[in-house]
Design a protein around this motif. Structure first.
Motif, PDB file in Angstrom:
ATOM      1  N   LEU A   4       1.158  -1.579   0.030  1.00 39.91           N
ATOM      2  CA  LEU A   4      -0.342  -0.005  -0.063  1.00 39.91           C
ATOM      3  C   LEU A   4       1.112   1.184  -0.262  1.00 39.91           C
ATOM      4  N   VAL A   5       0.805   1.612  -1.090  1.00 36.85           N
ATOM      5  CA  VAL A   5       1.081   3.674  -0.971  1.00 36.85           C
ATOM      6  C   VAL A   5       0.661   4.902  -0.923  1.00 36.85           C
ATOM      7  N   LYS A   6       0.449   5.217  -0.822  1.00 38.35           N
ATOM      8  CA  LYS A   6       0.092   7.222  -1.062  1.00 38.35           C
ATOM      9  C   LYS A   6       0.544   8.002  -1.670  1.00 38.35           C
ATOM     10  N   VAL A   7      -0.180   8.216  -2.588  1.00 37.57           N
ATOM     11  CA  VAL A   7      -0.044   8.859  -3.827  1.00 37.57           C
ATOM     12  C   VAL A   7       0.585  11.085  -3.254  1.00 37.57           C
ATOM     13  N   VAL A   8       1.122  10.386  -3.982  1.00 32.70           N
ATOM     14  CA  VAL A   8       2.021  12.329  -3.280  1.00 32.70           C
ATOM     15  C   VAL A   8       1.900  13.289  -4.362  1.00 32.70           C
ATOM     16  N   ARG A   9       1.919  12.894  -6.109  1.00 30.47           N
ATOM     17  CA  ARG A   9       1.874  13.814  -6.837  1.00 30.47           C
ATOM     18  C   ARG A   9       1.765  12.670  -8.140  1.00 30.47           C
ATOM     19  N   ILE A  10       0.874  13.713  -9.079  1.00 32.69           N
ATOM     20  CA  ILE A  10       0.860  13.127 -10.743  1.00 32.69           C
ATOM     21  C   ILE A  10       1.447  14.274 -11.920  1.00 32.69           C
ATOM     22  N   GLU A  11       2.675  13.222 -12.075  1.00 29.66           N
ATOM     23  CA  GLU A  11       3.216  14.096 -13.292  1.00 29.66           C
ATOM     24  C   GLU A  11       2.968  13.146 -13.962  1.00 29.66           C
ATOM     25  N   GLY A  12       2.194  14.403 -15.463  1.00 28.33           N
ATOM     26  CA  GLY A  12       1.507  13.439 -16.789  1.00 28.33           C
ATOM     27  C   GLY A  12       0.660  12.738 -16.196  1.00 28.33           C
ATOM     28  N   VAL A  13       1.085  11.306 -16.770  1.00 23.94           N
ATOM     29  CA  VAL A  13       0.119  10.149 -16.642  1.00 23.94           C
ATOM     30  C   VAL A  13       0.457   8.951 -15.472  1.00 23.94           C
ATOM     31  N   LYS A  14       1.161   9.412 -14.343  1.00 20.57           N
ATOM     32  CA  LYS A  14       2.114   8.950 -13.717  1.00 20.57           C
ATOM     33  C   LYS A  14       1.597   9.140 -12.240  1.00 20.57           C
ATOM     34  N   LEU A  15       1.927   8.371 -11.779  1.00 18.39           N
ATOM     35  CA  LEU A  15       1.190   8.744  -9.998  1.00 18.39           C
ATOM     36  C   LEU A  15       2.715   8.465  -9.268  1.00 18.39           C
ATOM     37  N   ILE A  16       3.028   9.071  -8.418  1.00 21.50           N
ATOM     38  CA  ILE A  16       4.013   9.319  -8.213  1.00 21.50           C
ATOM     39  C   ILE A  16       4.034   8.877  -6.082  1.00 21.50           C
ATOM     40  N   VAL A  17       4.720   8.025  -5.803  1.00 21.51           N
ATOM     41  CA  VAL A  17       3.663   7.069  -5.128  1.00 21.51           C
ATOM     42  C   VAL A  17       5.022   6.866  -4.063  1.00 21.51           C
TER      43      VAL A  17
END
Length: 157
Positions: free
Chosen positions: A133-146
């Motif tokens: 389980l991870v937390k979404v920190v930000r979104i860059e383009g179409v990628k989740l940064i977790v």
């Protein structure tokens, strides 16, 4: 320069206010409106007889303050060209990794509300295993940064 010699610095500052406003009206890009505010304050200072350096410092200071404090609000709420998406609501969500995340190998996927997203870790040296389980920190383009939930909780504490 002739304008300053004939009418004084107040006229030059007012000319700059008008130029900045015209540029803003033509571009509607929220770029020069902040400089118009700084030039207007410098115009007022020139009109009351303040020295040139005071006017110049006030121009830069007021322009900076306007850009720094009001531009983020204006861009978010007033810029009609901004494409609004509902992906912003994913930031802070806890999601499940469905394919091992390894930035160096450019691989990783996460499941968010029934949809698969490409996912990358916040750090290139971090590998996150499947079913974590991870937390979404930000979104860059179409990628989740977790980041793993344990890391997120450590940073919040």
């Amino acid at each position: 320069m002739e304008l300053i010699m004939q009418y004084g610095p107040a006229a030059a500052w007012m000319a700059l206010v008008i130029i900045f406003l015209v540029v803003e009206l033509v571009t509607v890009g929220l770029t020069t409106i902040w400089l118009a505010g700084g030039a207007f304050v410098a115009f007022i200072l020139a009109a009351v007889g303040a020295g040139f350096w005071v006017q110049l410092i006030a121009f830069f200071a007021v322009s900076f303050v306007l850009i720094y404090f009001t531009r983020p609000f204006a861009v978010k709420y007033l810029n009609p060209r901004r494409t609004r998406t509902n992906s912003e609501e994913l930031i802070g969500e806890v999601v499940k990794v469905i394919e091992r995340i390894d930035n160096r190998e450019a691989e990783g996927r996460a499941l968010v509300k029934g949809l698969e997203w490409s996912a990358r870790a916040v750090s290139d040296d971090m590998i996150i295993e499947k079913d974590t389980l991870v937390k979404v920190v930000r979104i860059e383009g179409v990628k989740l940064i977790v980041e793993p939930i344990e890391e997120a909780q450590k940073q919040e504490a």
